[in-house]
Design a protein around this motif. Structure first.
Motif, PDB file in Angstrom:
ATOM      1  N   ASP A  20       0.660  -1.048  -0.073  1.00 42.57           N
ATOM      2  CA  ASP A  20       0.149  -0.367  -0.164  1.00 42.57           C
ATOM      3  C   ASP A  20       1.076   0.979   0.430  1.00 42.57           C
ATOM      4  OD1 ASP A  20      -2.285  -1.642  -0.248  1.00 42.57           O
ATOM      5  OD2 ASP A  20      -2.661  -1.305   2.080  1.00 42.57           O
ATOM      6  N   SER A  59       1.124   4.460  -3.196  1.00 47.11           N
ATOM      7  CA  SER A  59       1.246   5.791  -2.413  1.00 47.11           C
ATOM      8  C   SER A  59       1.882   6.308  -3.154  1.00 47.11           C
ATOM      9  CB  SER A  59       0.696   5.772  -0.689  1.00 47.11           C
ATOM     10  OG  SER A  59      -0.683   5.051  -0.653  1.00 47.11           O
ATOM     11  N   ASP A  96      -7.174  12.881  -4.940  1.00 47.40           N
ATOM     12  CA  ASP A  96      -7.790  13.239  -3.589  1.00 47.40           C
ATOM     13  C   ASP A  96      -8.895  12.499  -4.524  1.00 47.40           C
ATOM     14  OD1 ASP A  96      -8.923  15.099  -6.116  1.00 47.40           O
ATOM     15  OD2 ASP A  96     -10.508  16.043  -4.508  1.00 47.40           O
ATOM     16  N   GLY A  97      -9.372  10.773  -3.961  1.00 51.49           N
ATOM     17  CA  GLY A  97      -9.826  10.060  -4.386  1.00 51.49           C
ATOM     18  C   GLY A  97      -9.749   8.477  -3.931  1.00 51.49           C
ATOM     19  N   LYS A  98      -9.798   7.837  -5.039  1.00 50.34           N
ATOM     20  CA  LYS A  98      -9.461   6.344  -4.187  1.00 50.34           C
ATOM     21  C   LYS A  98      -8.668   5.285  -4.901  1.00 50.34           C
ATOM     22  CE  LYS A  98     -13.967   4.391  -6.060  1.00 50.34           C
ATOM     23  NZ  LYS A  98     -14.999   3.556  -6.045  1.00 50.34           N
ATOM     24  N   ASP A 112      -8.491   1.481  -6.412  1.00 47.51           N
ATOM     25  CA  ASP A 112      -9.133   0.704  -6.847  1.00 47.51           C
ATOM     26  C   ASP A 112      -8.388  -0.975  -7.044  1.00 47.51           C
ATOM     27  OD1 ASP A 112     -11.753   1.141  -6.305  1.00 47.51           O
ATOM     28  OD2 ASP A 112     -12.625   2.093  -7.470  1.00 47.51           O
ATOM     29  N   TYR A 141      -3.712  -1.662 -10.008  1.00 48.61           N
ATOM     30  CA  TYR A 141      -4.105  -0.987  -8.982  1.00 48.61           C
ATOM     31  C   TYR A 141      -4.351  -0.088  -9.908  1.00 48.61           C
ATOM     32  CZ  TYR A 141      -2.741  -3.719  -5.347  1.00 48.61           C
ATOM     33  OH  TYR A 141      -2.563  -5.336  -5.070  1.00 48.61           O
ATOM     34  N   GLY A 197      -5.363   4.411  -9.423  1.00 48.02           N
ATOM     35  CA  GLY A 197      -5.948   5.782  -8.964  1.00 48.02           C
ATOM     36  C   GLY A 197      -6.586   6.169  -9.587  1.00 48.02           C
ATOM     37  N   SER A 224     -11.411  12.158  -6.886  1.00 46.40           N
ATOM     38  CA  SER A 224     -12.686  12.001  -6.873  1.00 46.40           C
ATOM     39  C   SER A 224     -14.054  12.439  -8.292  1.00 46.40           C
ATOM     40  CB  SER A 224     -13.057  13.290  -6.118  1.00 46.40           C
ATOM     41  OG  SER A 224     -12.808  14.684  -6.090  1.00 46.40           O
TER      42      SER A 224
END
Length: 185
Positions: free
Chosen positions: A43, A47, A54-56, A58, A65, A67, A70
């Motif tokens: 993780d 990053s 600003d989001g998530k 998945d 993964y 990114g 928002s």
């Protein structure tokens, strides 16, 4: 106790059973914390290789993964890949922005020679050349192999492994982009 074949077999068998039981108990109690530590390291690498947003994040597939900001726009992809180095596998997390630029690369694990191949984690001159690099769809190569990237001095095998792992991530990225474009048509 008299030394006989039968007594030796029972003694050695008993010792093996006790050792196996101890190993099983240690594994039982350490498997969870080890898995959590590996997940935390992964993780942190995700990053580190994606631009801040600003989001998530998945998971598209295992080890891939995405990114998303928002507003739903794709910021980049973090792809886990590895290649064989001098001492074993060199495992990297490669961050690639939506336009195909390598944002950053983070080494997750390696078994390379300390002071030589292990410089893939400490030699800014080596790993820094991958940062913000746009391959424009071409395969990355070291100068020794006809490309433009510098190798770590005296660690060509590790340098090739690092480059090959980044190329694997790029190949996965372009496959995903092709898939997305195909689905849109």
């Amino acid at each position: 106790m008299q030394s006989s074949f039968k007594n030796m077999v029972f003694s050695l068998g008993g010792i093996c059973l006790v050792c196996a039981a101890l190993l099983g108990v240690v594994y039982y109690y350490t498997a969870g914390p080890i898995a959590e530590a590996v997940k935390a390291k992964q993780d942190a690498a995700i990053s580190a290789v994606l631009p801040s947003f600003d989001g998530k994040i998945d998971e598209l597939e295992p080890n891939i993964y995405i990114g998303k900001a928002s507003d739903g726009s794709v910021v980049g992809y973090a792809i886990l890949s590895s290649a064989s180095g001098y001492g074993g596998a060199v495992t990297l997390m490669t961050g690639i922005t939506a336009d195909g630029t390598i944002y950053n690369v983070q080494v997750l694990s390696h078994s390379e020679t300390p002071g030589l191949g292990a410089k893939c984690t400490t030699d800014e001159g080596f790993y820094g050349q991958f940062r913000n690099l746009n391959s424009q769809g071409s395969i990355l190569r070291l100068k020794k192999d006809g490309g433009s990237l510098n190798a770590i001095s005296a660690a060509t095998i590790t340098s090739r492994a690092y480059t090959n792992a980044v190329n694997s991530a790029l190949e996965i990225f372009y496959g995903l982009i092709e898939e997305e474009n195909y689905e849109e048509d």
